[in-house]
Structure formats: structure tokens, C-alpha cells
Write a protein that holds these residues in place. Structure first.
Motif, PDB file in Angstrom:
ATOM      1  N   VAL A  60       0.898  -1.269   0.279  1.00  0.00           N
ATOM      2  CA  VAL A  60       0.484   0.056   0.074  1.00  0.00           C
ATOM      3  C   VAL A  60       1.082   1.325  -0.349  1.00  0.00           C
ATOM      4  CG1 VAL A  60      -1.528   1.387   1.405  1.00  0.00           C
ATOM      5  CG2 VAL A  60      -1.831  -1.517   1.038  1.00  0.00           C
ATOM      6  N   ILE A  61       1.069   1.842  -1.248  1.00  0.00           N
ATOM      7  CA  ILE A  61       1.472   3.140  -1.255  1.00  0.00           C
ATOM      8  C   ILE A  61       0.780   4.529  -0.285  1.00  0.00           C
ATOM      9  CG2 ILE A  61       2.521   4.798  -2.774  1.00  0.00           C
ATOM     10  CD1 ILE A  61       3.813   1.743  -2.804  1.00  0.00           C
ATOM     11  N   LYS A  62      -0.319   4.364  -0.870  1.00  0.00           N
ATOM     12  CA  LYS A  62      -0.947   5.282   0.101  1.00  0.00           C
ATOM     13  C   LYS A  62      -2.881   4.870  -0.060  1.00  0.00           C
ATOM     14  CE  LYS A  62      -2.095  10.340  -0.346  1.00  0.00           C
ATOM     15  NZ  LYS A  62      -1.851  11.606  -1.476  1.00  0.00           N
ATOM     16  N   GLU A  63      -3.247   6.030   1.564  1.00  0.00           N
ATOM     17  CA  GLU A  63      -3.830   4.809   1.500  1.00  0.00           C
ATOM     18  C   GLU A  63      -5.608   6.194   2.689  1.00  0.00           C
ATOM     19  OE1 GLU A  63      -7.282   1.229   3.889  1.00  0.00           O
ATOM     20  OE2 GLU A  63      -4.904   1.500   4.107  1.00  0.00           O
ATOM     21  N   THR A  64      -6.305   7.015   2.284  1.00  0.00           N
ATOM     22  CA  THR A  64      -6.312   7.854   2.801  1.00  0.00           C
ATOM     23  C   THR A  64      -8.368   7.887   2.345  1.00  0.00           C
ATOM     24  OG1 THR A  64      -6.619   9.606   1.113  1.00  0.00           O
ATOM     25  CG2 THR A  64      -4.670   9.115   3.116  1.00  0.00           C
ATOM     26  N   GLU A  65      -9.225   8.637   2.801  1.00  0.00           N
ATOM     27  CA  GLU A  65     -10.145   8.919   1.984  1.00  0.00           C
ATOM     28  C   GLU A  65     -10.588   9.056   0.493  1.00  0.00           C
ATOM     29  OE1 GLU A  65     -14.302   9.950   4.951  1.00  0.00           O
ATOM     30  OE2 GLU A  65     -13.254   8.316   5.854  1.00  0.00           O
TER      31      GLU A  65
ATOM     32  N   VAL B 227      -1.956   1.757  -4.495  1.00  0.00           N
ATOM     33  CA  VAL B 227      -1.811   0.011  -3.993  1.00  0.00           C
ATOM     34  C   VAL B 227      -0.425   0.095  -5.161  1.00  0.00           C
ATOM     35  CG1 VAL B 227      -3.675  -0.512  -2.816  1.00  0.00           C
ATOM     36  CG2 VAL B 227      -3.265  -0.913  -5.600  1.00  0.00           C
ATOM     37  N   SER B 228       0.596  -0.599  -5.166  1.00  0.00           N
ATOM     38  CA  SER B 228       1.684  -1.345  -6.233  1.00  0.00           C
ATOM     39  C   SER B 228       1.730  -2.839  -5.797  1.00  0.00           C
ATOM     40  CB  SER B 228       3.176  -0.180  -5.477  1.00  0.00           C
ATOM     41  OG  SER B 228       4.118  -0.973  -5.579  1.00  0.00           O
ATOM     42  N   PHE B 229       1.366  -3.151  -6.954  1.00  0.00           N
ATOM     43  CA  PHE B 229       2.332  -4.835  -8.005  1.00  0.00           C
ATOM     44  C   PHE B 229       3.415  -5.125  -7.998  1.00  0.00           C
ATOM     45  CE2 PHE B 229      -2.319  -3.950  -7.641  1.00  0.00           C
ATOM     46  CZ  PHE B 229      -2.436  -4.863  -6.200  1.00  0.00           C
ATOM     47  N   SER B 230       4.668  -4.959  -6.663  1.00  0.00           N
ATOM     48  CA  SER B 230       5.754  -5.119  -8.219  1.00  0.00           C
ATOM     49  C   SER B 230       6.491  -6.526  -8.264  1.00  0.00           C
ATOM     50  CB  SER B 230       6.771  -4.583  -6.560  1.00  0.00           C
ATOM     51  OG  SER B 230       7.082  -5.091  -5.719  1.00  0.00           O
ATOM     52  N   ARG B 231       7.521  -6.551  -9.220  1.00  0.00           N
ATOM     53  CA  ARG B 231       8.312  -7.955  -9.038  1.00  0.00           C
ATOM     54  C   ARG B 231       9.997  -7.366  -9.185  1.00  0.00           C
ATOM     55  NH1 ARG B 231       9.040  -9.963 -15.183  1.00  0.00           N
ATOM     56  NH2 ARG B 231      10.732  -8.309 -14.441  1.00  0.00           N
TER      57      ARG B 231
ATOM     58  N   LEU C  58      14.029  -6.610 -15.901  1.00  0.00           N
ATOM     59  CA  LEU C  58      13.511  -5.291 -15.292  1.00  0.00           C
ATOM     60  C   LEU C  58      13.084  -5.679 -14.193  1.00  0.00           C
ATOM     61  CD1 LEU C  58      11.733  -4.095 -19.099  1.00  0.00           C
ATOM     62  CD2 LEU C  58      13.940  -3.159 -17.251  1.00  0.00           C
ATOM     63  N   ASN C  59      13.046  -5.009 -12.662  1.00  0.00           N
ATOM     64  CA  ASN C  59      12.412  -4.888 -11.671  1.00  0.00           C
ATOM     65  C   ASN C  59      11.459  -3.655 -12.595  1.00  0.00           C
ATOM     66  OD1 ASN C  59      14.225  -5.784 -10.451  1.00  0.00           O
ATOM     67  ND2 ASN C  59      15.100  -4.115  -9.410  1.00  0.00           N
ATOM     68  N   ILE C  60       9.841  -4.143 -12.154  1.00  0.00           N
ATOM     69  CA  ILE C  60       8.648  -3.743 -12.737  1.00  0.00           C
ATOM     70  C   ILE C  60       7.713  -3.221 -10.775  1.00  0.00           C
ATOM     71  CG2 ILE C  60       6.657  -4.252 -14.114  1.00  0.00           C
ATOM     72  CD1 ILE C  60       8.590  -5.870 -16.138  1.00  0.00           C
ATOM     73  N   ASP C  61       7.398  -2.139 -11.096  1.00  0.00           N
ATOM     74  CA  ASP C  61       6.339  -1.846 -10.499  1.00  0.00           C
ATOM     75  C   ASP C  61       5.035  -0.909 -10.663  1.00  0.00           C
ATOM     76  OD1 ASP C  61       5.142  -1.053  -7.351  1.00  0.00           O
ATOM     77  OD2 ASP C  61       6.805   0.644  -7.036  1.00  0.00           O
ATOM     78  N   LYS C  62       4.737  -2.182 -10.872  1.00  0.00           N
ATOM     79  CA  LYS C  62       2.593  -1.751 -11.410  1.00  0.00           C
ATOM     80  C   LYS C  62       2.257  -0.658 -10.062  1.00  0.00           C
ATOM     81  CE  LYS C  62       1.445  -5.593 -11.981  1.00  0.00           C
ATOM     82  NZ  LYS C  62       0.832  -6.919 -13.023  1.00  0.00           N
ATOM     83  N   ARG C  63       1.665   0.399 -11.229  1.00  0.00           N
ATOM     84  CA  ARG C  63       1.479   1.143 -10.368  1.00  0.00           C
ATOM     85  C   ARG C  63      -0.983   1.183 -10.352  1.00  0.00           C
ATOM     86  NH1 ARG C  63       4.016   4.062  -6.103  1.00  0.00           N
ATOM     87  NH2 ARG C  63       6.339   3.095  -5.812  1.00  0.00           N
TER      88      ARG C  63
END
Length: 602
Positions: A115-120, A125-129, A142-147
Motif C-alpha cells: 500500500v503506497i497511500k491509503e486515505t479517504e 497500491v503497488s504490485f512489484s516484481r 527489469l524490476n517492474i512496479d505496477k501502480r
């Protein structure tokens, strides 16, 4: 991503209708209402769910595949009969540069959720590999970070990704041929209140179009009720531009028995489509390609009640390769909706990033906006089509034309484009400015020039009628192909004996072609100029009129020229192994050695 713009402000700037207000309806009255509720994040063992009261997006955990989008009372806008990994995903096509694998297709599957940021107001969110040397040859290095980002009051979500190749010697060289996001929408939808059993799903796959007799034979009430909802909420209407929108064939229409494959797999003749009025048309995803500058919003409409739109909006081209005129895919039969970032389409490998061993490289692709809209209480076709108009207002890019103060129009010159063979038409492009998108136009050249090749006479011929749009090969009687030689005839009042003339040839596209130039003698063994084999644009087969730009400057000795009207430039496309080897010309200019000698512009 360009500048140091705050990500939240970048998201909000996509809305330009002037009515954006947090927690309230930010768009025209009559479209899906906005909930004042804050954004909520639910983390499950196998899924992550983000809900802002307007829609709900579900992603697999930790892979980061979009498995579901719930909106406007519809349980899932994505194709539920597909495996969860084949609904909404990032992918790449990559090539090893050390003699290993090439053309490797890979769906990017994350291994870590965060979780990158969680507010109202916002959830990101991030899903990285990560990549490590033990994965060499298996996964793109590659390092890959999907947001994924959801905002309060927003009728849609955003996605971007960070790709990184570390500057370490154990990180191998590779090239990135393509990367994109693909969404597979539901072609047929169930009522959200019905949950088909596993056996029902199997039956639907096996009997995609159940007959009344099959329905009568079913005793299970759930099955009968579900099939009654079979034809609800179909995404069959596609829009790419104001003059490029239509009802599309079904994917089943492309299968054997309903579709006849043509010269390459993407092109299919509809011989027995489910909608009879589509019979005789050609379907080909490349007929709906767009230049980057025009690839801002596209998507699909479900015309059933309630009408719903699914749109992919690109707020900026800065993360795409090839500039504003590079062409990319958009939406096509599936129903499929693509967000293209890199591709070799209409360019070949020349525009593919090539990363050396141990070379540090990092790039952000996106963000793109997946926008959802609906018409409240809308039933008529007119109401439904307002979804397209509304989707266009969400795009904050606006292109303006130039004036005398430095802004200018460039009006494209269009060479002769023949009518298509009546057997291979797409009705959308009849009497359409993009008539070049019809299938099979390359075959018309041999019909127009069965015995001799094209001859163009400067001052007499008209490029709009006499200059075929592409110098293509000809099919011979034995079903092989041969190159072609075009002639340009022109007059010189006098020949300057003190200098060298110049022929400038600008190529708009080339596909495994070779340009040879001869002047006044077509039979010389050695041409004055040969380009050698070049180009992998494939623009002709993909219904384009340009790919990568090439400029050749050819010295023409004054000794080969004559005074008067007996001058001919012979332009040969020398390669003829396939029907796809060709050249497209942008312009041809013949210049004298000084300003005192007249110039012939062709």
C-alpha cells in the motif's frame, strides 16, 4: 512522467469539463452520479478490492492483474469466462540481445503487494516484481512496479508502471519490443444477481449460442434464468474517433465457419457472422490504428440498458515512443481495449529501446485513465452515444492549429488510393477520408498495371490519380512475386555541364525493400544508387500510409541527362519475395547544381 507535477493534481487535471468538485457529480447531468463516499481498501488473501462508491476494482494479490470492475449495478465489466490472468493486465514483448530468446511475450505478474497511500481521498497500491540473475531467459530483465490509483469521486482509476534495469554487470542486454495494458471486456453479460455454477460456465463455453431446444431441455431453473440474461450488457459498439465508430463483429465471427482467414492472421473475411448485415466485411485490428497525437480516448459502449461506457484515456504522449505521428493499436474485436506505450507496429525494431549489459535504465509508463460512464435512465441510441461525447471531455489534451504568428497547418498530400475489392470491404471506410484502411489495396496495383508498371510524366500526370500510394510487388503467374520499376519522365531545357544534379527521395514507409535508381538507361547492371535492404514498417499490410521516415540523396551526373523531354528516372523496388515488400514515397525532388538551373519538383 514530465516535470515535477503532483500526481494527485495530474489526475484531477484530466477532468476539464469545468465542473469538478470533490464528492459530487463532476460531469454533465444525466451521467452516472458521483458518490460522496471516501475510498475504501479491502485486502484479502488472493485479491485487493478498492471501492469509492461509484465503482469497485478488484486486483489479484500479489500479481496485480485486474480481475474485476464492478460499476452501475453490473458485477463485472471484464470477461468472466476468461481466466483471471486474462482480463486486465500489463504485458511486454522482449528480446535477448546475447543470442538468447526473441519475441518473448510475458504478462507482468507481481510477487509483492504494498500500500503506497491509503486515505479517504486517494488509495494507491503497488504490485512489484523484482528481477535477479537466476531468472535470466525466463523473465524480462527489469524490476517492474505496477501502480493503481483510485480517487474519491472519480468514475475510473489510473495505472502507471516503473521499469528499471540496474547498472550491474549481471544484468543482461535486451530490447523492449512492446509494452501495454490490455483489457478484455465482456461480450455477453449475466445479470449481476445470478451466480452461474461451475457446470453452467462449462456449458456456456461449450454452447456459446444456445438454441431454444437446448433451453427447453434444461430442468435446472438457474440455468434457464441465466441464459435469459445471456444477451445483456454487451460491449459491441466501439469508438476510436468521431468518424471511426461502429457496431463491431463478435470474436466468434472470426472463428472457422464464421470467418475466413485472409493473407495474414489478423485479417478475417466475415462469411457467416451472427449479425447478417456484417456478412462480406473484413475485420482487422490494424484498420483501427491511430497516430499517437489522435490516440487520446477510445473504448466501448454497451448499448443495452443501462448503457455503459468503458474508455481508455491517455493524458500525455510523453511516455510513448516515436513521436506524435507514430501509429499504435487502439481498440478492436474482443472486445479489447488497449493502452499502448511501446510497439514495433509501423516501425519495426528501430524504435525499440535496446538496453546494454550492465546499463542503468529507468522509465515510467503512464499514467493512463480507465474511465467509466453511464446514462441515468438512458434507453435510446441518441442517449447512448452521448457516452462517447462525455468520454472525450475527460481528456485534458487539446491540440490547436497554427497561424501566421508561428503556428501552422501541414496539409497532407494523398496519392492515389484505389477502391477496395468489393469482396474485402469494411463499410466504415466507404466514402471515408481514411480509405487507405481498407483491406487488400496492395493487390489492386497488379489489376491497374497488369502488363507495364506505373509511368508518371511531370507536368501532365496528376499525383492524386496517377501515383499509386505504394510501390508494391506483383504476383506472377507461378504465384511468386517480383519487384517493380516506376518511371518518372521529365523535361530539361538545358543541362548544366559543370556540376552534379541531386535527386532527393523521401520515404514515408519501407518494408524489407530496396530502392534502386537509374536515369535514362533501365538496363545498366549497376544502378546510380541502391539503398540496400531496409525498413520493417509493414505499413501496407497494416493499413497505414506512413511508418518511419527515410531520406536518400542521390548524385546524378550531368552526363546521363539530355536536353529536352527524353529524360526518365527509373525507380526500382528490387525485392520481390513476398507481397509485403514495398516502398511508400513522401516526396521526390530533382535539383540542379545551382540556382541558375531550373529544378523539377516531382
Amino acid at each position: 512522467m514530465g516535470g515535477r507535477r503532483n500526481f494527485g493534481s495530474l489526475m484531477r487535471s484530466i477532468c476539464t469539463c469545468g465542473d469538478f468538485q470533490r464528492g459530487t457529480s463532476g460531469h454533465k447531468k444525466g451521467f452516472g452520479s458521483m458518490s460522496p463516499r471516501g475510498v475504501k481498501l479491502q485486502i484479502q488473501d488472493r485479491h485487493v478490492v478498492i471501492d469509492n462508491g461509484i465503482f469497485q476494482v478488484t486486483l489479484s494479490n500479489p500479481a496485480g492483474i485486474v480481475t474485476g470492475i464492478s460499476y452501475n449495478g453490473i458485477d463485472n465489466l471484464l470477461e468472466v469466462l476468461n481466466d483471471e490472468s486474462n482480463r486486465g493486465y500489463w504485458d511486454v514483448v522482449w528480446n535477448s540481445l546475447d543470442g538468447g530468446k526473441t519475441g518473448v511475450f510475458e504478462v507482468i505478474s507481481g510477487t509483492k503487494f504494498e500500500v503506497i497511500k491509503e486515505t479517504e481521498e486517494q488509495v494507491e497500491v503497488s504490485f512489484s516484481r523484482p528481477w535477479e540473475p537466476s531468472l535470466q531467459g525466463k523473465l524480462v530483465p527489469l524490476n517492474i512496479d505496477k501502480r493503481f490509483i483510485v480517487l474519491r469521486g472519480s468514475s475510473g482509476f489510473y495505472s502507471y508502471a516503473i521499469y528499471e534495469h540496474l547498472g550491474l554487470p549481471e544484468w543482461p542486454a535486451f530490447s523492449l519490443g512492446e509494452t501495454r495494458i490490455a483489457f478484455k471486456l465482456r461480450k455477453e453479460k449475466y445479470n449481476h444477481s445470478l451466480t452461474p455454477s461451475i457446470s453452467l460456465k462449462w456449458l456456456i463455453v461449450g454452447k456459446a449460442d444456445p438454441t431454444p431446444s437446448i433451453l427447453k431441455s434444461m430442468c435446472h431453473r438457474e440455468i434457464q434464468n441465466a441464459f435469459k440474461m445471456w444477451r445483456m450488457h454487451k460491449f459491441h459498439y466501439m469508438a476510436v474517433a468521431d468518424n471511426r465508430r461502429r457496431f463491431m463483429p463478435l470474436p466468434d465471427d472470426r472463428l472457422p465457419g464464421r470467418g475466413q482467414p485472409l493473407a495474414y492472421p489478423e485479417a478475417v473475411l466475415l462469411v457467416n457472422p451472427k449479425e447478417p448485415e456484417l456478412k462480406g466485411e473484413v475485420d482487422d485490428k490494424y484498420q483501427y490504428s491511430c497516430e499517437n497525437k489522435d490516440l487520446r480516448v477510445h473504448g466501448w459502449i454497451s448499448v443495452e440498458s443501462p448503457p455503459v461506457g468503458f474508455w481508455q484515456i491517455t493524458p500525455s504522449d510523453e511516455f510513448r515512443s516515436g513521436g506524435p505521428l507514430k501509429q499504435n493499436l487502439s481498440s478492436h474485436v474482443g472486445p479489447t481495449c488497449l493502452a499502448m506505450f511501446l510497439s514495433g507496429h509501423y516501425a519495426g525494431d528501430d524504435l525499440s529501446p535496446k538496453i546494454g549489459q550492465g546499463e542503468a535504465w529507468k522509465k515510467v509508463f503512464g499514467p493512463v485513465f480507465i474511465y467509466l460512464n453511464s446514462v441515468v435512465g438512458g434507453e435510446s441510441g441518441d442517449d447512448t452515444l452521448t457516452l462517447w461525447e462525455d468520454a472525450k471531455t475527460q481528456d485534458y489534451q487539446f491540440w490547436t492549429r497554427a497561424d501566421e504568428n508561428g503556428y501552422f497547418n501541414i496539409n497532407a498530400i494523398q496519392f492515389y488510393i484505389p477502391d477496395p475489392d468489393p469482396k474485402y470491404i469494411n463499410r466504415l471506410y466507404i466514402n471515408h477520408p481514411d480509405r487507405f484502411r481498407q483491406y487488400g489495396l496492395w493487390e489492386r496495383y497488379a489489376e491497374l498495371y497488369p502488363n507495364e508498371d506505373l509511368v508518371y510524366t511531370v507536368g501532365v500526370s496528376d499525383y492524386r490519380k496517377d501515383w499509386f500510394f505504394a510501390q508494391v510487388t506483383k504476383r506472377k503467374n507461378d504465384n511468386t512475386f517480383q519487384g517493380t520499376t516506376w518511371q518518372i519522365k521529365f523535361k530539361l531545357d538545358n543541362v548544366d555541364q559543370t556540376g552534379t544534379y541531386k535527386l532527393r527521395v523521401a520515404i514515408a514507409s519501407a518494408t524489407l525493400g530496396e530502392l534502386q535508381v537509374r536515369v535514362n538507361d533501365p538496363n545498366t547492371n549497376r544502378p546510380l544508387f541502391s539503398s540496400g535492404l531496409f525498413g520493417r514498417d509493414n505499413a501496407v499490410a497494416r493499413h497505414g500510409i506512413h511508418g518511419l521516415y527515410w531520406l536518400f540523396n542521390v548524385d546524378i551526373p550531368n552526363a546521363v541527362l539530355t536536353e529536352g523531354e527524353n529524360n526518365t528516372i527509373y525507380m526500382t523496388q528490387a525485392r520481390g519475395q513476398t507481397p509485403w515488400q514495398n516502398l511508400m514515397y513522401d516526396y521526390i525532388r530533382f535539383e540542379g547544381p545551382s540556382t541558375d538551373v531550373p529544378k523539377a519538383v516531382i
